[in-house]
Motif scaffolding. Sequence first.
Motif, PDB file in Angstrom:
ATOM      1  N   GLY A 154      39.731  38.564  39.637  1.00 46.94           N
ATOM      2  CA  GLY A 154      40.814  38.208  38.717  1.00 46.94           C
ATOM      3  C   GLY A 154      40.336  38.064  37.285  1.00 46.94           C
ATOM      4  N   LEU A 155      39.070  38.334  37.042  1.00 48.56           N
ATOM      5  CA  LEU A 155      38.490  38.210  35.714  1.00 48.56           C
ATOM      6  C   LEU A 155      38.904  39.391  34.841  1.00 48.56           C
ATOM      7  CD1 LEU A 155      36.508  36.614  33.922  1.00 48.56           C
ATOM      8  CD2 LEU A 155      34.694  38.058  34.828  1.00 48.56           C
ATOM      9  N   LYS A 156      39.271  39.112  33.618  1.00 54.27           N
ATOM     10  CA  LYS A 156      39.656  40.152  32.665  1.00 54.27           C
ATOM     11  C   LYS A 156      38.612  40.235  31.557  1.00 54.27           C
ATOM     12  CE  LYS A 156      43.589  40.791  34.719  1.00 54.27           C
ATOM     13  NZ  LYS A 156      43.426  41.540  35.910  1.00 54.27           N
ATOM     14  N   THR A 157      38.241  41.438  31.192  1.00 51.11           N
ATOM     15  CA  THR A 157      37.259  41.623  30.115  1.00 51.11           C
ATOM     16  C   THR A 157      37.994  41.864  28.798  1.00 51.11           C
ATOM     17  OG1 THR A 157      37.089  43.975  30.627  1.00 51.11           O
ATOM     18  CG2 THR A 157      35.477  42.524  31.660  1.00 51.11           C
ATOM     19  N   ASP A 158      38.934  40.992  28.488  1.00 43.56           N
ATOM     20  CA  ASP A 158      39.705  41.133  27.253  1.00 43.56           C
ATOM     21  C   ASP A 158      38.940  40.503  26.084  1.00 43.56           C
ATOM     22  OD1 ASP A 158      39.938  38.423  27.775  1.00 43.56           O
ATOM     23  OD2 ASP A 158      42.051  38.532  28.316  1.00 43.56           O
ATOM     24  N   ASP A 159      39.512  40.579  24.894  1.00 46.61           N
ATOM     25  CA  ASP A 159      38.849  40.067  23.689  1.00 46.61           C
ATOM     26  C   ASP A 159      38.471  38.600  23.802  1.00 46.61           C
ATOM     27  OD1 ASP A 159      38.850  42.490  22.415  1.00 46.61           O
ATOM     28  OD2 ASP A 159      40.739  42.132  21.363  1.00 46.61           O
ATOM     29  N   LYS A 160      39.275  37.809  24.506  1.00 42.71           N
ATOM     30  CA  LYS A 160      39.017  36.380  24.642  1.00 42.71           C
ATOM     31  C   LYS A 160      37.751  36.099  25.460  1.00 42.71           C
ATOM     32  CE  LYS A 160      41.334  33.584  27.462  1.00 42.71           C
ATOM     33  NZ  LYS A 160      42.452  32.904  28.094  1.00 42.71           N
ATOM     34  N   ASN A 161      37.447  36.957  26.427  1.00 36.33           N
ATOM     35  CA  ASN A 161      36.355  36.690  27.358  1.00 36.33           C
ATOM     36  C   ASN A 161      35.147  37.621  27.231  1.00 36.33           C
ATOM     37  OD1 ASN A 161      37.678  34.572  28.712  1.00 36.33           O
ATOM     38  ND2 ASN A 161      38.844  36.038  29.904  1.00 36.33           N
ATOM     39  N   LYS A 162      35.257  38.732  26.517  1.00 35.52           N
ATOM     40  CA  LYS A 162      34.206  39.747  26.599  1.00 35.52           C
ATOM     41  C   LYS A 162      32.836  39.257  26.128  1.00 35.52           C
ATOM     42  CE  LYS A 162      35.187  42.186  22.287  1.00 35.52           C
ATOM     43  NZ  LYS A 162      35.645  43.441  21.748  1.00 35.52           N
ATOM     44  N   ASP A 163      32.773  38.307  25.209  1.00 36.96           N
ATOM     45  CA  ASP A 163      31.473  37.793  24.765  1.00 36.96           C
ATOM     46  C   ASP A 163      30.887  36.794  25.749  1.00 36.96           C
ATOM     47  OD1 ASP A 163      31.502  39.342  22.486  1.00 36.96           O
ATOM     48  OD2 ASP A 163      32.518  37.812  21.292  1.00 36.96           O
TER      49      ASP A 163
END
Length: 187
Positions: free
Chosen positions: A104-113
């Motif tokens: 369920g993890l998303k590699t969007d801008d909020k989480n990619k770092d």
Amino acid sequence: RSIMHNKERIAITGIGPLSAGGSGKDEVWRSILNRKTGLTQKEYKINGESLGKFYLHEIKDFNIGNYNINQQALNEVKTWKQGDEIIDLYYFMAVISMALEDSGLKTDDKNKDAIGLMLAHENMGYYHFYNKVIEEMSFVNKGESARPSTRKEFLEEFYKRFLKTGYELQSFMSLYHVAKVFDMHGF
């Protein structure tokens, strides 16, 4: 709450099995229950000459397009590789895509770092490298005038033909390509 600002250590687990028995946890589990191993026999040939038949657990009908991969990033990897497609790298991408979906993890801008990546594979790309060497060593059998006449000429020609493929054997290149495709920037 942002993962980056959380002082707690977080482990997000997802699985994405890919095997001769199938793709994804449900299909692989069904294969296990039905004792489906995917064991096949394959004949290996070089220039039409048989090297023999060997048993292997081959993943059949694999298509990287079935795994929700960023096509633009994948095309950039294909451009870098200049037509060399290493199936092991595509397997990694498929497994990671399935594991991300399962978690369920998303590699969007909020989480990619905040998302890191570690890959482990024994001898990734060597099969491709050796096949390329075997297929392209025909430069040794050219006419007498074009054949390398010294070891230095041979090594220069070998280096010119196989530099990029040899460079890709370094494990950080696979990590780089996968991180690029999934837009991951964490440690």
